[in-house]
Design a protein around this motif. Structure first.
Motif, PDB file in Angstrom:
ATOM      1  N   ALA A 298       0.843  -1.194   0.000  1.00 36.15           N
ATOM      2  CA  ALA A 298       0.000   0.000   0.000  1.00 36.15           C
ATOM      3  C   ALA A 298       0.875   1.240   0.000  1.00 36.15           C
ATOM      4  CB  ALA A 298      -0.910   0.012   1.230  1.00 36.15           C
ATOM      5  N   ILE A 299       0.462   2.237  -0.793  1.00 34.82           N
ATOM      6  CA  ILE A 299       1.143   3.529  -0.836  1.00 34.82           C
ATOM      7  C   ILE A 299       0.098   4.602  -0.559  1.00 34.82           C
ATOM      8  CG2 ILE A 299       2.563   5.124  -2.178  1.00 34.82           C
ATOM      9  CD1 ILE A 299       3.269   2.798  -4.032  1.00 34.82           C
ATOM     10  N   HIS A 300       0.169   5.200   0.606  1.00 37.12           N
ATOM     11  CA  HIS A 300      -0.730   6.305   0.942  1.00 37.12           C
ATOM     12  C   HIS A 300       0.086   7.593   0.842  1.00 37.12           C
ATOM     13  CE1 HIS A 300      -4.148   3.855   2.107  1.00 37.12           C
ATOM     14  NE2 HIS A 300      -3.352   3.094   2.839  1.00 37.12           N
ATOM     15  N   GLN A 301      -0.240   8.399  -0.141  1.00 37.44           N
ATOM     16  CA  GLN A 301       0.582   9.538  -0.550  1.00 37.44           C
ATOM     17  C   GLN A 301      -0.172  10.846  -0.292  1.00 37.44           C
ATOM     18  OE1 GLN A 301       0.502  10.066  -4.812  1.00 37.44           O
ATOM     19  NE2 GLN A 301       2.693  10.422  -4.874  1.00 37.44           N
ATOM     20  N   ASP A 302       0.540  11.833   0.230  1.00 36.61           N
ATOM     21  CA  ASP A 302      -0.105  13.130   0.457  1.00 36.61           C
ATOM     22  C   ASP A 302       0.953  14.229   0.381  1.00 36.61           C
ATOM     23  OD1 ASP A 302      -1.978  15.180   1.363  1.00 36.61           O
ATOM     24  OD2 ASP A 302      -3.148  13.536   2.216  1.00 36.61           O
ATOM     25  N   VAL A 303       0.500  15.453   0.593  1.00 38.56           N
ATOM     26  CA  VAL A 303       1.403  16.593   0.502  1.00 38.56           C
ATOM     27  C   VAL A 303       2.481  16.496   1.585  1.00 38.56           C
ATOM     28  CG1 VAL A 303      -0.143  18.199  -0.642  1.00 38.56           C
ATOM     29  CG2 VAL A 303      -0.304  17.908   1.827  1.00 38.56           C
ATOM     30  N   ASP A 304       3.660  16.973   1.282  1.00 35.74           N
ATOM     31  CA  ASP A 304       4.817  16.858   2.169  1.00 35.74           C
ATOM     32  C   ASP A 304       4.820  18.016   3.168  1.00 35.74           C
ATOM     33  OD1 ASP A 304       7.193  15.900   3.207  1.00 35.74           O
ATOM     34  OD2 ASP A 304       8.429  17.001   1.770  1.00 35.74           O
ATOM     35  N   LEU A 305       3.839  17.981   4.088  1.00 35.52           N
ATOM     36  CA  LEU A 305       3.665  19.087   5.020  1.00 35.52           C
ATOM     37  C   LEU A 305       3.690  18.659   6.475  1.00 35.52           C
ATOM     38  CD1 LEU A 305       0.862  21.194   3.292  1.00 35.52           C
ATOM     39  CD2 LEU A 305       3.271  21.773   3.497  1.00 35.52           C
ATOM     40  N   LEU A 306       4.072  17.432   6.761  1.00 31.57           N
ATOM     41  CA  LEU A 306       4.098  16.996   8.148  1.00 31.57           C
ATOM     42  C   LEU A 306       5.016  17.909   8.964  1.00 31.57           C
ATOM     43  CD1 LEU A 306       4.232  13.128   7.690  1.00 31.57           C
ATOM     44  CD2 LEU A 306       2.248  14.575   8.090  1.00 31.57           C
ATOM     45  N   PHE A 307       4.632  18.170  10.188  1.00 32.94           N
ATOM     46  CA  PHE A 307       5.330  19.154  11.001  1.00 32.94           C
ATOM     47  C   PHE A 307       6.717  18.701  11.472  1.00 32.94           C
ATOM     48  CE2 PHE A 307       1.543  21.833  12.718  1.00 32.94           C
ATOM     49  CZ  PHE A 307       1.514  22.491  11.512  1.00 32.94           C
ATOM     50  N   ARG A 308       7.083  17.473  11.261  1.00 29.91           N
ATOM     51  CA  ARG A 308       8.372  16.983  11.735  1.00 29.91           C
ATOM     52  C   ARG A 308       9.518  17.805  11.138  1.00 29.91           C
ATOM     53  NH1 ARG A 308       6.964  10.956   9.708  1.00 29.91           N
ATOM     54  NH2 ARG A 308       4.885  10.843  10.628  1.00 29.91           N
ATOM     55  N   GLY A 309      10.309  18.395  12.018  1.00 28.96           N
ATOM     56  CA  GLY A 309      11.464  19.142  11.547  1.00 28.96           C
ATOM     57  C   GLY A 309      11.151  20.508  10.977  1.00 28.96           C
ATOM     58  N   LYS A 310       9.896  20.903  10.996  1.00 25.81           N
ATOM     59  CA  LYS A 310       9.520  22.203  10.446  1.00 25.81           C
ATOM     60  C   LYS A 310       9.833  23.322  11.463  1.00 25.81           C
ATOM     61  CE  LYS A 310       7.309  21.155   6.490  1.00 25.81           C
ATOM     62  NZ  LYS A 310       7.580  19.726   6.385  1.00 25.81           N
ATOM     63  N   ALA A 311      10.236  24.464  10.937  1.00 24.44           N
ATOM     64  CA  ALA A 311      10.399  25.648  11.781  1.00 24.44           C
ATOM     65  C   ALA A 311       9.028  26.159  12.197  1.00 24.44           C
ATOM     66  CB  ALA A 311      11.160  26.725  11.019  1.00 24.44           C
ATOM     67  N   LEU A 312       8.983  26.936  13.279  1.00 22.16           N
ATOM     68  CA  LEU A 312       7.703  27.446  13.770  1.00 22.16           C
ATOM     69  C   LEU A 312       6.987  28.285  12.719  1.00 22.16           C
ATOM     70  CD1 LEU A 312       8.065  28.474  17.516  1.00 22.16           C
ATOM     71  CD2 LEU A 312       6.582  26.726  16.529  1.00 22.16           C
ATOM     72  N   TRP A 313       7.735  29.093  11.969  1.00 22.72           N
ATOM     73  CA  TRP A 313       7.080  29.919  10.962  1.00 22.72           C
ATOM     74  C   TRP A 313       6.458  29.058   9.871  1.00 22.72           C
ATOM     75  CZ3 TRP A 313       8.122  29.801   5.818  1.00 22.72           C
ATOM     76  CH2 TRP A 313       9.368  29.298   5.403  1.00 22.72           C
ATOM     77  N   GLU A 314       7.069  27.895   9.580  1.00 26.12           N
ATOM     78  CA  GLU A 314       6.496  26.989   8.587  1.00 26.12           C
ATOM     79  C   GLU A 314       5.204  26.368   9.115  1.00 26.12           C
ATOM     80  OE1 GLU A 314       9.911  24.942   6.042  1.00 26.12           O
ATOM     81  OE2 GLU A 314      10.313  24.781   8.194  1.00 26.12           O
ATOM     82  N   GLU A 315       5.199  25.994  10.401  1.00 23.37           N
ATOM     83  CA  GLU A 315       3.973  25.469  10.981  1.00 23.37           C
ATOM     84  C   GLU A 315       2.867  26.525  10.950  1.00 23.37           C
ATOM     85  OE1 GLU A 315       4.419  23.755  14.816  1.00 23.37           O
ATOM     86  OE2 GLU A 315       6.102  22.469  14.251  1.00 23.37           O
ATOM     87  N   ALA A 316       3.235  27.760  11.272  1.00 23.18           N
ATOM     88  CA  ALA A 316       2.243  28.843  11.247  1.00 23.18           C
ATOM     89  C   ALA A 316       1.710  29.054   9.845  1.00 23.18           C
ATOM     90  CB  ALA A 316       2.876  30.124  11.782  1.00 23.18           C
ATOM     91  N   GLU A 317       2.586  28.990   8.867  1.00 20.74           N
ATOM     92  CA  GLU A 317       2.168  29.167   7.473  1.00 20.74           C
ATOM     93  C   GLU A 317       1.219  28.055   7.046  1.00 20.74           C
ATOM     94  OE1 GLU A 317       4.586  30.275   3.454  1.00 20.74           O
ATOM     95  OE2 GLU A 317       5.095  28.383   4.423  1.00 20.74           O
ATOM     96  N   CYS A 318       1.501  26.827   7.490  1.00 24.41           N
ATOM     97  CA  CYS A 318       0.641  25.696   7.134  1.00 24.41           C
ATOM     98  C   CYS A 318      -0.786  25.876   7.634  1.00 24.41           C
ATOM     99  CB  CYS A 318       1.218  24.404   7.716  1.00 24.41           C
ATOM    100  SG  CYS A 318       2.602  23.706   6.804  1.00 24.41           S
ATOM    101  N   ALA A 319      -0.929  26.582   8.762  1.00 19.50           N
ATOM    102  CA  ALA A 319      -2.254  26.737   9.355  1.00 19.50           C
ATOM    103  C   ALA A 319      -3.191  27.563   8.483  1.00 19.50           C
ATOM    104  CB  ALA A 319      -2.137  27.371  10.738  1.00 19.50           C
ATOM    105  N   TYR A 320      -2.663  28.266   7.494  1.00 17.98           N
ATOM    106  CA  TYR A 320      -3.507  29.110   6.635  1.00 17.98           C
ATOM    107  C   TYR A 320      -4.675  28.312   6.056  1.00 17.98           C
ATOM    108  CZ  TYR A 320      -5.219  31.397   2.460  1.00 17.98           C
ATOM    109  OH  TYR A 320      -6.056  31.921   1.512  1.00 17.98           O
ATOM    110  N   ASP A 321      -4.399  27.134   5.532  1.00 21.09           N
ATOM    111  CA  ASP A 321      -5.441  26.378   4.841  1.00 21.09           C
ATOM    112  C   ASP A 321      -6.553  25.935   5.784  1.00 21.09           C
ATOM    113  OD1 ASP A 321      -4.696  25.639   1.811  1.00 21.09           O
ATOM    114  OD2 ASP A 321      -2.863  25.839   2.976  1.00 21.09           O
ATOM    115  N   PHE A 322      -6.224  25.688   7.029  1.00 15.58           N
ATOM    116  CA  PHE A 322      -7.249  25.333   8.011  1.00 15.58           C
ATOM    117  C   PHE A 322      -8.185  26.511   8.262  1.00 15.58           C
ATOM    118  CE2 PHE A 322      -8.601  25.379  12.491  1.00 15.58           C
ATOM    119  CZ  PHE A 322      -9.343  24.208  12.529  1.00 15.58           C
TER     120      PHE A 322
END
Length: 373
Positions: A298-322
């Motif tokens: 099985a291959i479950h594929q999605d956007v490469d946005l998991l928070f692992r290793g992300k800087a805080l500003w990147e996490e904040a930016e990701c929240a836009y879509d929510f």
């Protein structure tokens, strides 16, 4: 629109409609390119220092990083422009789709009745669906994934999904082959050279763009695809018939797909996880285990946005879509640990892995959770 492959189900823009779509494409490329590249600069030079001076410490959580960015005029403007660009995209696409709707609906009815490619369509009007998909128009798509369907012949969800998705991807990967599926297949060819699955399931197939890629690369395989929406699936089935590709589409829940145990050698999903809840994702893990045949993958594929290793500003930016793009499960996905959920479902620890799958159209990667049985 730029590089757009043609088939009978696709809404065909008039020249002025295409001009507006090209403008929106250029705008979205600017927002996702130069403007996004400026975000870490604004964070380092303005947002983080101002927050630290005010609170006397650096931001420590995603929420604090969001507040720090939102205090800058640049970030507020960028978010407003991003939302405006998304609305403009659907308006530009909608002009074409609503003008073409009668033709597309008639084409779907004719193509489905002809059954020339050998695919099938199974609908279930009694399928229980989470109400959120009826009332929340995911990524602002007009009428949503499950639009009103009083006459039982709607295809508007699929029409919007395909045409909007092509523009949403900013002109990349919009040829006859879905770029997500092509990336997964390229990765699979390298991971299991010479392997030829005979039965394939696409979970959460939407308009069927990925589903129709697999028969071309695995011509001896029988391909099945499931999704919640009848309007989406009517379009997907007619689309597959129009390009001569046999796929069997079913209106079913990916977490309770209903096929017999061990039915599939290959199970895939493309961008499903950021559209489902934690509970549903765990159901998908269990269903993946149940449906995989021995030796299957099985291959479950999605956007490469998991928070692992992300800087805080990147996490904040990701929240836009929510907050601003009607993605209710966006933050659920980026914080998930589906590899652990697969192991909890019963997969052997050694059979579960995660991979960065290189995109075949444009730079970057997809994130893939892989499980073998």
């Amino acid at each position: 629109m730029i590089d757009q492959s043609r088939h009978e189900m696709l809404a065909k823009p008039l020249p002025d409609e295409e001009a507006r779509q090209r403008f929106v494409l250029s705008l979205k490329r600017h927002i996702g390119g130069p403007m996004r590249e400026a975000t870490p600069v604004v964070w380092a030079r303005e947002a983080e220092p101002a927050f630290s001076a005010r609170v006397r410490r650096a931001p420590a959580t995603r929420e604090e990083a969001e507040a720090a960015l939102d205090a800058t005029r640049f970030h507020r403007f960028a978010k407003a422009l991003n939302r405006t660009g998304q609305e403009m995209m659907w308006q530009a696409i909608g002009e074409t789709i609503y003008r073409e709707e009668s033709r597309i609906r008639a084409a779907a009815a004719r193509l489905s009745s002809q059954k020339g490619a050998g695919g099938t369509l199974e609908l279930d009007s009694d399928l229980a669906v989470d109400p959120i998909y009826r009332h929340c128009f995911i990524h602002l798509q007009p009428e949503g994934y499950l639009p009103p369907d009083p006459d039982g012949d709607s295809v508007v969800a699929g029409a919007f999904y395909e045409s909007g998705g092509r523009l949403y991807s900013m002109g990349r990967g919009i040829t006859a082959g879905d770029s997500k599926a092509l990336a997964a297949i390229a990765w699979l060819r390298a991971y299991r050279p010479g392997w030829e699955p005979r039965n394939i399931l696409d979970m959460g197939c939407a308009a069927g763009g990925a589903s129709t890629v697999y028969p071309a690369h695995f011509p001896n395989a029988e391909v099945h695809a499931v999704d919640l929406g009848a309007s989406m699936l009517r379009y997907a089935h007619a689309r597959a018939e129009s390009i001569g590709v046999p796929v069997h589409f079913h209106q079913r829940d990916a977490g309770r797909a209903g096929f017999a145990d061990g039915s599939f050698d290959l199970i895939v999903s493309h961008n499903l996880f950021h559209e489902i809840s934690d509970a549903k994702r765990r159901e998908v893990a269990a269903e993946t285990l149940r449906l995989l045949a021995p030796g299957g993958l099985a291959i479950h594929q999605d956007v490469d946005l998991l928070f692992r290793g992300k800087a805080l500003w990147e996490e904040a930016e990701c929240a836009y879509d929510f907050y601003h793009n009607n993605e209710p499960f966006w933050l659920t996905y980026v914080a998930c640990d589906f590899a652990s959920e697969l192991r909890d479902a019963g997969f052997d620890a050694a059979s579960v892995s995660e991979h960065k799958v290189p995109k075949t159209a444009g730079p970057g990667f997809w994130h893939a959770f892989v499980a073998e049985k």
